[in-house]
Write a protein that holds these residues in place. Structure first.
Motif, PDB file in Angstrom:
ATOM      1  N   VAL A   1      -0.731   2.933   4.101  1.00  0.00           N
ATOM      2  CA  VAL A   1      -0.338   2.398   5.404  1.00  0.00           C
ATOM      3  C   VAL A   1       1.016   1.742   5.196  1.00  0.00           C
ATOM      4  CG1 VAL A   1      -0.980   0.886   7.289  1.00  0.00           C
ATOM      5  CG2 VAL A   1      -2.741   1.863   5.834  1.00  0.00           C
TER       6      VAL A   1
ATOM      7  N   LEU B   1      -7.570  -0.375   8.604  1.00  0.00           N
ATOM      8  CA  LEU B   1      -7.338  -0.067   7.196  1.00  0.00           C
ATOM      9  C   LEU B   1      -6.434  -1.120   6.540  1.00  0.00           C
ATOM     10  CD1 LEU B   1      -8.024   1.955   5.064  1.00  0.00           C
ATOM     11  CD2 LEU B   1      -6.066   3.327   5.745  1.00  0.00           C
ATOM     12  N   ARG B   2      -5.352  -1.463   7.248  1.00  0.00           N
ATOM     13  CA  ARG B   2      -4.444  -2.461   6.673  1.00  0.00           C
ATOM     14  C   ARG B   2      -5.147  -3.802   6.493  1.00  0.00           C
ATOM     15  NH1 ARG B   2       1.410  -3.311   5.451  1.00  0.00           N
ATOM     16  NH2 ARG B   2       0.643  -1.866   3.995  1.00  0.00           N
ATOM     17  N   LEU B   3      -5.952  -4.201   7.483  1.00  0.00           N
ATOM     18  CA  LEU B   3      -6.704  -5.450   7.341  1.00  0.00           C
ATOM     19  C   LEU B   3      -7.584  -5.396   6.103  1.00  0.00           C
ATOM     20  CD1 LEU B   3      -7.746  -6.200  11.037  1.00  0.00           C
ATOM     21  CD2 LEU B   3      -6.400  -7.691   9.573  1.00  0.00           C
TER      22      LEU B   3
ATOM     23  N   LEU C   1      -3.703   3.579  17.138  1.00  0.00           N
ATOM     24  CA  LEU C   1      -3.374   2.989  15.831  1.00  0.00           C
ATOM     25  C   LEU C   1      -4.502   2.132  15.277  1.00  0.00           C
ATOM     26  CD1 LEU C   1       0.255   1.937  16.643  1.00  0.00           C
ATOM     27  CD2 LEU C   1      -0.405   3.522  14.840  1.00  0.00           C
TER      28      LEU C   1
ATOM     29  N   ARG D   1      -6.647   9.887  -0.388  1.00  0.00           N
ATOM     30  CA  ARG D   1      -7.306   8.620  -0.642  1.00  0.00           C
ATOM     31  C   ARG D   1      -8.704   8.889  -1.162  1.00  0.00           C
ATOM     32  NH1 ARG D   1      -5.279   3.982   1.901  1.00  0.00           N
ATOM     33  NH2 ARG D   1      -6.692   2.361   1.319  1.00  0.00           N
TER      34      ARG D   1
ATOM     35  N   GLU E   1      -5.428  -9.112  16.598  1.00  0.00           N
ATOM     36  CA  GLU E   1      -5.860  -8.684  15.269  1.00  0.00           C
ATOM     37  C   GLU E   1      -7.073  -9.494  14.834  1.00  0.00           C
ATOM     38  OE1 GLU E   1      -1.343  -8.566  15.135  1.00  0.00           O
ATOM     39  OE2 GLU E   1      -2.091  -9.513  13.311  1.00  0.00           O
TER      40      GLU E   1
ATOM     41  N   SER F   1       0.827  -1.197   0.000  1.00  0.00           N
ATOM     42  CA  SER F   1       0.000   0.000   0.000  1.00  0.00           C
ATOM     43  C   SER F   1       0.865   1.251   0.000  1.00  0.00           C
ATOM     44  CB  SER F   1      -0.853  -0.025   1.275  1.00  0.00           C
ATOM     45  OG  SER F   1      -1.401   1.233   1.530  1.00  0.00           O
TER      46      SER F   1
ATOM     47  N   GLN G   1      -5.595   2.550  11.739  1.00  0.00           N
ATOM     48  CA  GLN G   1      -4.571   2.092  10.792  1.00  0.00           C
ATOM     49  C   GLN G   1      -4.613   0.578  10.625  1.00  0.00           C
ATOM     50  OE1 GLN G   1      -1.305   3.804   9.492  1.00  0.00           O
ATOM     51  NE2 GLN G   1      -2.980   5.251   9.233  1.00  0.00           N
ATOM     52  N   VAL G   2      -4.774  -0.115  11.759  1.00  0.00           N
ATOM     53  CA  VAL G   2      -4.807  -1.572  11.703  1.00  0.00           C
ATOM     54  C   VAL G   2      -6.040  -2.024  10.922  1.00  0.00           C
ATOM     55  CG1 VAL G   2      -4.882  -3.701  13.056  1.00  0.00           C
ATOM     56  CG2 VAL G   2      -3.521  -1.774  13.853  1.00  0.00           C
TER      57      VAL G   2
ATOM     58  N   HIS H   1       1.321  -4.441  23.216  1.00  0.00           N
ATOM     59  CA  HIS H   1       1.984  -3.653  22.182  1.00  0.00           C
ATOM     60  C   HIS H   1       0.995  -3.509  21.063  1.00  0.00           C
ATOM     61  CE1 HIS H   1       5.108  -6.537  23.767  1.00  0.00           C
ATOM     62  NE2 HIS H   1       5.251  -5.438  24.465  1.00  0.00           N
ATOM     63  N   GLY H   2       0.729  -2.289  20.686  1.00  0.00           N
ATOM     64  CA  GLY H   2      -0.325  -2.068  19.707  1.00  0.00           C
ATOM     65  C   GLY H   2       0.086  -2.200  18.269  1.00  0.00           C
ATOM     66  N   PHE H   3       0.956  -3.168  17.923  1.00  0.00           N
ATOM     67  CA  PHE H   3       1.298  -3.293  16.514  1.00  0.00           C
ATOM     68  C   PHE H   3       0.920  -4.662  15.982  1.00  0.00           C
ATOM     69  CE2 PHE H   3       3.566   0.545  17.214  1.00  0.00           C
ATOM     70  CZ  PHE H   3       3.576   1.159  15.990  1.00  0.00           C
ATOM     71  N   PRO H   4       0.290  -4.681  14.827  1.00  0.00           N
ATOM     72  CA  PRO H   4      -0.182  -5.968  14.305  1.00  0.00           C
ATOM     73  C   PRO H   4       0.944  -6.805  13.713  1.00  0.00           C
ATOM     74  CG  PRO H   4      -0.704  -4.216  12.759  1.00  0.00           C
ATOM     75  CD  PRO H   4      -0.041  -3.563  13.934  1.00  0.00           C
ATOM     76  N   LEU H   5       0.712  -8.102  13.644  1.00  0.00           N
ATOM     77  CA  LEU H   5       1.673  -9.013  13.025  1.00  0.00           C
ATOM     78  C   LEU H   5       1.420  -9.080  11.520  1.00  0.00           C
ATOM     79  CD1 LEU H   5       3.883 -11.225  13.493  1.00  0.00           C
ATOM     80  CD2 LEU H   5       2.024 -12.856  13.630  1.00  0.00           C
ATOM     81  N   LEU H   6       0.190  -9.456  11.162  1.00  0.00           N
ATOM     82  CA  LEU H   6      -0.253  -9.449   9.764  1.00  0.00           C
ATOM     83  C   LEU H   6       0.809  -9.928   8.780  1.00  0.00           C
ATOM     84  CD1 LEU H   6      -2.351  -6.204   9.492  1.00  0.00           C
ATOM     85  CD2 LEU H   6      -3.102  -8.578   9.360  1.00  0.00           C
TER      86      LEU H   6
ATOM     87  N   VAL I   1     -11.682   1.490   0.689  1.00  0.00           N
ATOM     88  CA  VAL I   1     -11.133   0.198   0.300  1.00  0.00           C
ATOM     89  C   VAL I   1     -12.237  -0.698  -0.269  1.00  0.00           C
ATOM     90  CG1 VAL I   1      -9.731  -1.725   1.062  1.00  0.00           C
ATOM     91  CG2 VAL I   1      -9.568   0.442   2.242  1.00  0.00           C
TER      92      VAL I   1
ATOM     93  N   PHE J   1      -5.073  -1.718  20.233  1.00  0.00           N
ATOM     94  CA  PHE J   1      -4.208  -0.975  19.325  1.00  0.00           C
ATOM     95  C   PHE J   1      -4.221   0.526  19.576  1.00  0.00           C
ATOM     96  CE2 PHE J   1      -5.286  -4.912  17.131  1.00  0.00           C
ATOM     97  CZ  PHE J   1      -4.024  -5.402  16.899  1.00  0.00           C
TER      98      PHE J   1
END
Lengths: 614, 89
Positions: free
Chosen positions: A67, B37-39, B31, A185, B78, A64, B34-35, A427-432, A189, B28
């Motif tokens: 993001v 949106l990425r999903l 954020l 944007r 997630e 993307s 953002q998460v 921790h607020g960060f995704p793995l994805l 989506v 999150f």
């Protein structure tokens, strides 16, 4: 009118086969940055046969423009012309995995909004066909309003057609300068995907499930227990290969260098030139060159695991475990690369979205035992640890080496945990993590990657290591010992003096002044410690050097020397890359300081314990 | 949103389910958007069908799913954002 340079950029999702397509288009003519991180560094190649000068940039894989993780930001900045001193590319070559077309097209539509001329390469067309996916490329081209070419990057299939499309583009496109603005944007989506579904309905018929063997393999590879057993087995095989399989070739190189030294020694008259060639050049360079087979085997494993699609699965399996110390599965790939070399390892941390996790990974990845430490470990272990077998299966030397690897891993886990323990639990960060399709690594691209890495090592042998060998030889030879000298000649030399100045600092660790001297050039590259020791002890060949060490050092001191090398940031390129990637002087100072402190106290502790035990 | 919506991380292995919504999740913090949106960018959109293919060693975390023919590994937190309705087998 002379036509100006036209700049093409390859853009696409991670794992769409972009780098292979890049290799096919540019041949082996790519300029790769000094450290071959997969596509993290910018790779630039020349395109020929387009009727005008043209170059191709390979960008990091991205999902993307909006993001973004740090490496996706690199891709975005190049596309928009935000990189210092570089305009936006003139033409975008979007690469889409034909077996994963929906996800790829989303990025294509996003890129289309930038208004640059575009060409679409439908890569992995053969795999798509095997799965029964049929794509009407003419229709797709009409629907998207851009040329569409089917390619199979690893087999050069369709590459000629793509080249023709590039040439057509080159005839029409003008070269531009300046930046692009990222448009707001425009559409949600959901709407974008609705548009993609419409396009796909018109051009693609797809049963769209992966072949059964892929799922069967995943059932094993990603099994919570069997998967971990398999991972452990693969890592064990990798380290076994590095030591066992490399041995015959290493012996051959060692023997060859020994023969070269003897032959040269016999031809040259006794004197300075003789000593310089035999003790300086041949012994110094040969002492490091001998480790080429191990480095090639290690990189071969990492490349194959990477190309096959296995690494993200390993990251998946280890995510929960690594979260225990405040990292994530994404840190696994940088850590594994660091077993070869911390420099590409640290550069690959750009795919980690969480800035704090990325910093901790950068600060701890160099604790993984890199290939440059191997020569030192192999030398000291060979000299001090007996070759006896343990329990009939293991070899004491191998176990010692395993313990050194383990020391690095356990220390990294502890340091990471200490650094992150004060943060709140969530921790607020995704793995994805995308788990790409399995693929057989392609021989051509695999060998090209291996060649790049071997070349980087050899060019270091030919430049840095050669120069340092000469400097060291000079320092160890001059001034000459007086005629009535009673001590070995080296004690009167500059090297002897320097080592003696340093030695009091290292006295508590038991290091002799010879050991201290070797630490200085090892700052440029750890493996040079071996040739430095060969020079100060004036012996050639690994066996002879081992014998000299066994005679001169005690076991506790030898073990302390190993402990020093487990921790010490004895590598200027690593320190430089930490500085560049963290962009923080403070982080770099902390990095260097904590590792030297660990090295000093680690070596001290090891020596004391070993002395008690011995 | 349907009343019978099940968050993805509670689905059994092998289950096929239709996404009904991507919910916000306090984990999150700022954020979260953002998460989400990425999903969505990766294809986790209402109406899309996914299949659970496996779990990590401890506590079903992370979870592996297939959507639009692509496989992804997601953490529990997630996965918890993705609300689904189970499809009959």
């Amino acid at each position: 009118m002379s036509l100006s340079l036209l700049r093409f950029a390859l853009v696409g999702n991670p794992n769409c086969g972009k780098t292979a397509l890049f290799n096919s288009l540019t041949g082996a003519r790519a300029k790769v940055a000094n450290y071959a991180g997969v596509t993290v560094e910018k790779r630039l190649g020349t395109l020929t046969g387009l009727g005008r000068p043209a170059e191709l940039i390979d960008l990091p894989g991205t999902y993307s423009l909006y993001v973004a993780s740090p490496d996706e930001q690199v891709a975005r900045r190049v596309i928009l012309g935000e990189m210092a001193g570089e305009a936006a590319p003139d033409v975008l070559v979007a690469v889409v995995d034909a077996t994963n077309i929906k996800l790829g097209l989303r990025l294509v539509l996003e890129l289309q909004a930038l208004g640059l001329p575009m060409i679409l390469a439908l890569n992995l067309a053969d795999a798509a066909r095997r799965r029964g996916i049929t794509i009407d490329t003419a229709m797709l081209s009409q629907q998207l309003g851009m040329p569409v070419v089917e390619t199979v990057a690893v087999r050069k299939h369709g590459v000629a057609e793509l080249q023709a499309a590039l040439a057509e583009c080159a005839a029409n496109a003008g070269s531009r300068s300046g930046k692009l603005a990222l448009p707001e944007r425009g559409e949600a989506v959901e709407d974008l995907y609705a548009r993609i579904d419409k396009v796909l309905a018109a051009c693609v018929s797809a049963p769209s499930h992966a072949p059964a063997w892929q799922d069967k393999l995943d059932a094993l590879v990603m099994h919570p227990v069997l998967g971990l057993v398999l991972l452990a087995a693969i890592l064990l095989l990798m380290f076994q290969a590095v030591f066992a399989w490399a041995a015959p070739v290493m012996d051959a190189i060692d023997g060859g260098m020994g023969w070269l030294g003897e032959t040269a020694g016999a031809l040259l008259p006794a004197g300075i030139l003789h000593d310089f060639v035999v003790d300086g050049l041949i012994a110094g360079v040969g002492g490091v060159l001998v480790f080429l087979p191990q480095i090639i085997i290690l990189f071969a494993f990492i490349l194959a695991l990477e190309d096959s699609g296995y690494l993200p699965r390993a990251a998946f399996l280890l995510d929960r475990m690594m979260r225990g110390v405040g990292l994530s599965g994404r840190s696994f790939i940088p850590m594994l690369s660091s077993f070869a070399c911390a420099v590409p390892g640290i550069m690959s941390t750009r795919s980690i979205a969480d800035p704090k996790e990325r910093l901790v990974t950068i600060l701890t990845a160099p604790l993984m035992t890199c290939s440059a430490r191997l020569p030192v470990y192999a030398l000291v272990i060979g000299a001090f640890v007996p070759k006896q077998s343990v329990g009939g299966v293991f070899n004491l030397q191998g176990l010692t080496l395993f313990a050194l690897y383990l020391a690095g891993i356990v220390s990294a886990a502890l340091v990471a945990w200490l650094m992150r323990r004060r943060e709140s639990a969530g921790h607020g960060f995704p793995l994805l993590l995308e788990l790409p399709n399995y693929r057989w690594p392609n021989a051509y691209h695999f060998l090209l990657g291996l060649k790049e890495r071997a070349w980087i090592f050899l060019s270091r042998v030919g430049t840095v290591i050669l120069a340092l060998s000469i400097v060291l030889w000079f320092l160890a030879t001059y001034p000459h010992a007086p005629v009535d000298a009673t001590l070995p000649a080296i004690e009167y030399s500059f090297a002897g003096m320097l080592g003696k100045v340093m030695q009091p600092l290292f006295e508590p660790l038991g290091f002799s002044w010879q050991m201290c001297i070797a630490l200085i050039p090892a700052m440029a590259a750890r493996e040079v410690a071996v040739s430095a020791l060969a020079t100060v002890y004036a012996v050639g060949g690994e066996d002879a050097l081992g014998g000299a060490l066994a005679h001169d050092w005690g076991l506790p001191v030898a073990l302390a020397y190993l402990a020093w090398f487990v921790y010490a940031p004895q590598c200027l390129s690593t320190i430089a890359v930490v500085r560049r990637e963290t962009n923080s002087l403070r982080a770099t100072v902390i990095f260097t300081g904590y590792l030297f402190a660990l090295a000093y106290f680690g070596a001290l502790l090891v020596r004391q314990i070993a002395a008690l035990w011995a | 949103m349907s009343h019978s919506a099940t968050p993805l991380h509670l689905l059994p292995k092998g289950a096929r389910a239709t996404i009904v919504d991507i919910a916000s999740h306090s984990h999150f913090g700022e954020l979260d958007a953002q998460v989400t949106l990425r999903l969505k960018e990766l294809g986790f959109l209402p109406g899309a069908v996914l299949q659970v293919i496996g779990f990590g060693l401890f506590g079903a975390d992370p979870v592996a799913v297939r959507i639009n023919g692509t496989k992804f590994g997601l953490r529990r937190s997630e996965a918890a954002k993705i609300l689904t309705t189970l499809q009959p087998a």
